[in-house]
Design a protein around this motif. Structure first.
Motif, PDB file in Angstrom:
ATOM      1  N   ARG A   1      -1.256  12.444   4.868  1.00  0.00           N
ATOM      2  CA  ARG A   1      -2.576  12.716   4.584  1.00  0.00           C
ATOM      3  C   ARG A   1      -3.456  13.037   5.575  1.00  0.00           C
ATOM      4  N   GLN A   2      -3.979  14.096   6.025  1.00  0.00           N
ATOM      5  CA  GLN A   2      -5.202  14.549   6.636  1.00  0.00           C
ATOM      6  C   GLN A   2      -6.216  13.726   6.679  1.00  0.00           C
ATOM      7  N   PRO A   3      -6.127  13.313   8.290  1.00  0.00           N
ATOM      8  CA  PRO A   3      -7.730  12.657   8.277  1.00  0.00           C
ATOM      9  C   PRO A   3      -8.809  12.816   7.517  1.00  0.00           C
ATOM     10  N   GLY A   4      -9.166  11.949   6.890  1.00  0.00           N
ATOM     11  CA  GLY A   4     -10.641  12.158   5.671  1.00  0.00           C
ATOM     12  C   GLY A   4     -10.184  12.110   4.545  1.00  0.00           C
ATOM     13  N   VAL A   5      -8.711  12.594   4.476  1.00  0.00           N
ATOM     14  CA  VAL A   5      -8.234  12.876   2.619  1.00  0.00           C
ATOM     15  C   VAL A   5      -8.282  11.618   2.343  1.00  0.00           C
ATOM     16  N   SER A   6      -8.567  11.253   1.152  1.00  0.00           N
ATOM     17  CA  SER A   6      -8.625  10.045   0.334  1.00  0.00           C
ATOM     18  C   SER A   6      -7.115   9.934   0.134  1.00  0.00           C
ATOM     19  N   ASP A   7      -7.016   7.841   0.397  1.00  0.00           N
ATOM     20  CA  ASP A   7      -5.584   7.485  -0.037  1.00  0.00           C
ATOM     21  C   ASP A   7      -5.695   6.587  -0.674  1.00  0.00           C
ATOM     22  N   PRO A   8      -5.499   6.556  -2.101  1.00  0.00           N
ATOM     23  CA  PRO A   8      -5.557   5.344  -2.802  1.00  0.00           C
ATOM     24  C   PRO A   8      -4.951   4.437  -2.564  1.00  0.00           C
ATOM     25  N   GLU A   9      -3.208   5.056  -2.536  1.00  0.00           N
ATOM     26  CA  GLU A   9      -2.503   4.118  -1.714  1.00  0.00           C
ATOM     27  C   GLU A   9      -2.608   2.687  -1.119  1.00  0.00           C
ATOM     28  N   GLY A  10      -3.437   3.486   0.142  1.00  0.00           N
ATOM     29  CA  GLY A  10      -3.838   3.133   1.458  1.00  0.00           C
ATOM     30  C   GLY A  10      -4.296   1.956   1.482  1.00  0.00           C
ATOM     31  N   GLN A  11      -5.591   2.403   0.201  1.00  0.00           N
ATOM     32  CA  GLN A  11      -7.012   1.732  -0.151  1.00  0.00           C
ATOM     33  C   GLN A  11      -6.957   0.132  -0.947  1.00  0.00           C
ATOM     34  N   SER A  12      -5.508   0.886  -1.931  1.00  0.00           N
ATOM     35  CA  SER A  12      -5.322  -0.884  -2.792  1.00  0.00           C
ATOM     36  C   SER A  12      -4.454  -1.344  -2.358  1.00  0.00           C
ATOM     37  N   ALA A  13      -3.695  -1.566  -0.757  1.00  0.00           N
ATOM     38  CA  ALA A  13      -2.494  -1.880  -0.413  1.00  0.00           C
ATOM     39  C   ALA A  13      -3.335  -2.652   1.430  1.00  0.00           C
ATOM     40  N   THR A  14      -5.089  -2.317   1.293  1.00  0.00           N
ATOM     41  CA  THR A  14      -5.577  -2.794   2.370  1.00  0.00           C
ATOM     42  C   THR A  14      -6.555  -3.758   2.018  1.00  0.00           C
ATOM     43  N   ARG A  15      -7.292  -3.528   0.522  1.00  0.00           N
ATOM     44  CA  ARG A  15      -7.301  -4.587  -0.250  1.00  0.00           C
ATOM     45  C   ARG A  15      -6.257  -5.814  -1.146  1.00  0.00           C
ATOM     46  N   ALA A  16      -4.979  -5.117  -1.086  1.00  0.00           N
ATOM     47  CA  ALA A  16      -4.232  -6.115  -1.006  1.00  0.00           C
ATOM     48  C   ALA A  16      -3.660  -7.535  -0.083  1.00  0.00           C
ATOM     49  N   MET A  17      -4.100  -7.053   1.410  1.00  0.00           N
ATOM     50  CA  MET A  17      -3.767  -7.536   2.149  1.00  0.00           C
ATOM     51  C   MET A  17      -4.388  -9.166   2.280  1.00  0.00           C
ATOM     52  N   GLN A  18      -5.697  -8.840   1.691  1.00  0.00           N
ATOM     53  CA  GLN A  18      -6.343 -10.223   2.215  1.00  0.00           C
ATOM     54  C   GLN A  18      -5.641 -10.959   1.502  1.00  0.00           C
ATOM     55  N   LEU A  19      -5.602 -10.882  -0.186  1.00  0.00           N
ATOM     56  CA  LEU A  19      -3.876 -11.705  -1.557  1.00  0.00           C
ATOM     57  C   LEU A  19      -3.175 -12.603  -0.209  1.00  0.00           C
ATOM     58  N   LEU A  20      -2.717 -11.847   1.227  1.00  0.00           N
ATOM     59  CA  LEU A  20      -1.495 -12.462   1.504  1.00  0.00           C
ATOM     60  C   LEU A  20      -2.302 -13.611   2.473  1.00  0.00           C
ATOM     61  N   ASP A  21      -3.242 -13.465   3.444  1.00  0.00           N
ATOM     62  CA  ASP A  21      -4.451 -14.340   3.691  1.00  0.00           C
ATOM     63  C   ASP A  21      -4.071 -13.245   5.127  1.00  0.00           C
ATOM     64  N   ILE A  22      -3.769 -12.110   5.505  1.00  0.00           N
ATOM     65  CA  ILE A  22      -3.660 -11.663   6.160  1.00  0.00           C
ATOM     66  C   ILE A  22      -5.029 -10.696   7.016  1.00  0.00           C
ATOM     67  N   THR A  23      -5.326 -10.397   7.769  1.00  0.00           N
ATOM     68  CA  THR A  23      -6.767 -10.640   8.658  1.00  0.00           C
ATOM     69  C   THR A  23      -6.508  -9.121   9.324  1.00  0.00           C
ATOM     70  N   LEU A  24      -6.936  -7.669   8.800  1.00  0.00           N
ATOM     71  CA  LEU A  24      -6.857  -6.991   9.636  1.00  0.00           C
ATOM     72  C   LEU A  24      -8.340  -6.423  10.311  1.00  0.00           C
ATOM     73  N   PRO A  25      -8.046  -6.447  11.542  1.00  0.00           N
ATOM     74  CA  PRO A  25      -8.852  -6.301  12.058  1.00  0.00           C
ATOM     75  C   PRO A  25     -10.710  -5.459  12.141  1.00  0.00           C
ATOM     76  N   ALA A  26     -11.369  -5.279  11.991  1.00  0.00           N
ATOM     77  CA  ALA A  26     -12.859  -4.934  11.804  1.00  0.00           C
ATOM     78  C   ALA A  26     -12.403  -3.472  11.625  1.00  0.00           C
TER      79      ALA A  26
END
Length: 377
Positions: free
Chosen positions: A95-120
């Motif tokens: 996806r081009q910059p600025g285009v919504s990425d639902p899979e990426g957004q879900s993956a970003t939230r799911a990383m927290q469930l694995l106690d993996i902290t992403l940079p701010a």
């Protein structure tokens, strides 16, 4: 500094070689239909980009516990800057910059469930890949993939043998109040303002906007013009469906319509006015009688223009709007089924005859059908 911030781990998931790959089969068919003859099988790839600052251990945990299906898939992990050895026979669709990425957004939230902290401010990005298992001309593959496997309005296609960087995260910015000088300009200048701001309003429509603000005695701000343009757009106002139309059959003028919708569908419904039509042209959907005690709410929605730009997303939001309006009819109807009709241009039209920036009808049809699949239409 920017390259360090945007460096990315790549997690690429492929179906095991001994399993069928329906997505790869469909990709091969799409390429062949558009003039790029491929005999070798194509394997599809699901890809994710993670911030390069993460440790390998965290990336491996994410790959194996979050992204990969251990029964059907295997994961390939590429460190920041690392290139896949078989990448020359592979294209990546992002996806081009600025285009919504639902899979990426879900993956970003799911990383927290694995106690993996992403940079701010960091996120996970998703992409798709297609790998040809045999010999292929990389340049032709990329060029044809742009027509067959992606939508260049919202996506990019690139070779799989290059290092991928994450899209830069834009810094928040304050937008100052900006007035648009509209009151004292002529028609040509109004049309120029519409073109420069991409309002897609005609000169006549801009004159109407100008007259309103002349009556108000002030210049409009940019947000107001954007709001008027959006509300007065083809998608929202249905200017073609409710506008004047000249009907020709076999080159002969048959009749004129001042308002196509009101003089056809609306007029016929009002004239017939059957008792089994309980509610028409009033609520979010029409309601007809099934039994004396039960009514059926039916809704259709035109998503021609959104689907022409992004067939998958346009159809998906279209059927979503239909279900939304069923839920919003009366005291709330219950969706029980969905039907859809897709009308596109002639399938035999030559690509050279297409208007610039438009997709071929067969690409639009494929996309809108796929866009309705998540709702099992």
């Amino acid at each position: 500094m920017t390259e360090i911030q945007n460096a990315a781990w790549r997690i690429e998931l492929e179906i095991d070689e001994n399993r069928q790959d329906p997505v790869g089969v469909a990709a091969k068919q799409a390429l062949n239909e558009r003039g790029f003859a491929i005999k070798s099988p194509i394997r599809s790839v699901r890809g994710f980009l993670l911030p390069g600052i993460l440790k390998r251990e965290a990336v491996e945990i994410a790959a194996n516990k979050l992204f990969a299906d251990p029964v059907t898939e295997y994961a390939r992990i590429l460190a920041p800057g690392e290139v896949f050895a078989g990448g020359k026979n592979m294209v990546l669709v992002r996806r081009q910059p600025g285009v919504s990425d639902p899979e990426g957004q879900s993956a970003t939230r799911a990383m927290q469930l694995l106690d993996i902290t992403l940079p701010a401010g960091s996120v996970v990005e998703s992409y798709r890949g297609f790998r040809v298992t045999g010999a292929v001309d990389p340049e032709v593959l990329i060029r044809t993939s742009g027509r067959a496997l992606c939508n260049l309005v919202i996506e990019t296609v690139e070779s799989g043998d290059s290092a991928i960087m994450m899209h830069p995260t834009p810094a928040p910015q304050r937008c100052p109040r900006r007035e648009i000088p509209l009151l004292g300009v002529d028609l040509a200048q109004l049309e120029q303002i519409s073109a420069q701001m991409m309002l897609a309003l005609t000169g006549e429509e801009m004159l109407a906007v100008q007259a309103f603000y002349q009556k108000e005695g002030r210049e409009p701000v940019d947000v107001e013009l954007e709001t008027l343009a959006q509300t007065w757009s083809e998608h929202c106002k249905h200017k073609t469906l409710t506008g004047p139309v000249e009907l020709y059959i076999d080159g002969e003028h048959v009749r004129s319509y001042d308002n196509l919708l009101k003089e056809t569908v609306f007029a016929a419904t009002q004239q017939l006015s059957p008792e089994w039509c309980w509610s028409v042209f009033k609520d979010n959907a029409g309601v007809i009688e099934l039994t004396p005690e039960t009514g059926i709410a039916i809704k259709v929605e035109t998503h021609n223009h959104p689907s022409a730009l992004d067939p998958y997303g346009g159809a998906g939001t279209g059927i979503g709007g239909v279900i939304r309006d069923i839920l919003g009819t009366g005291l709330g109807a219950r969706p029980i089924a969905a039907i859809d009709v897709f009308c596109v241009g002639q399938s035999d039209i030559q690509r050279a005859d297409l208007p610039p920036g438009t997709m071929h009808p067969d690409r639009i049809l494929e996309g809108v059908i796929a866009g309705d699949d998540p709702l099992q239409v």
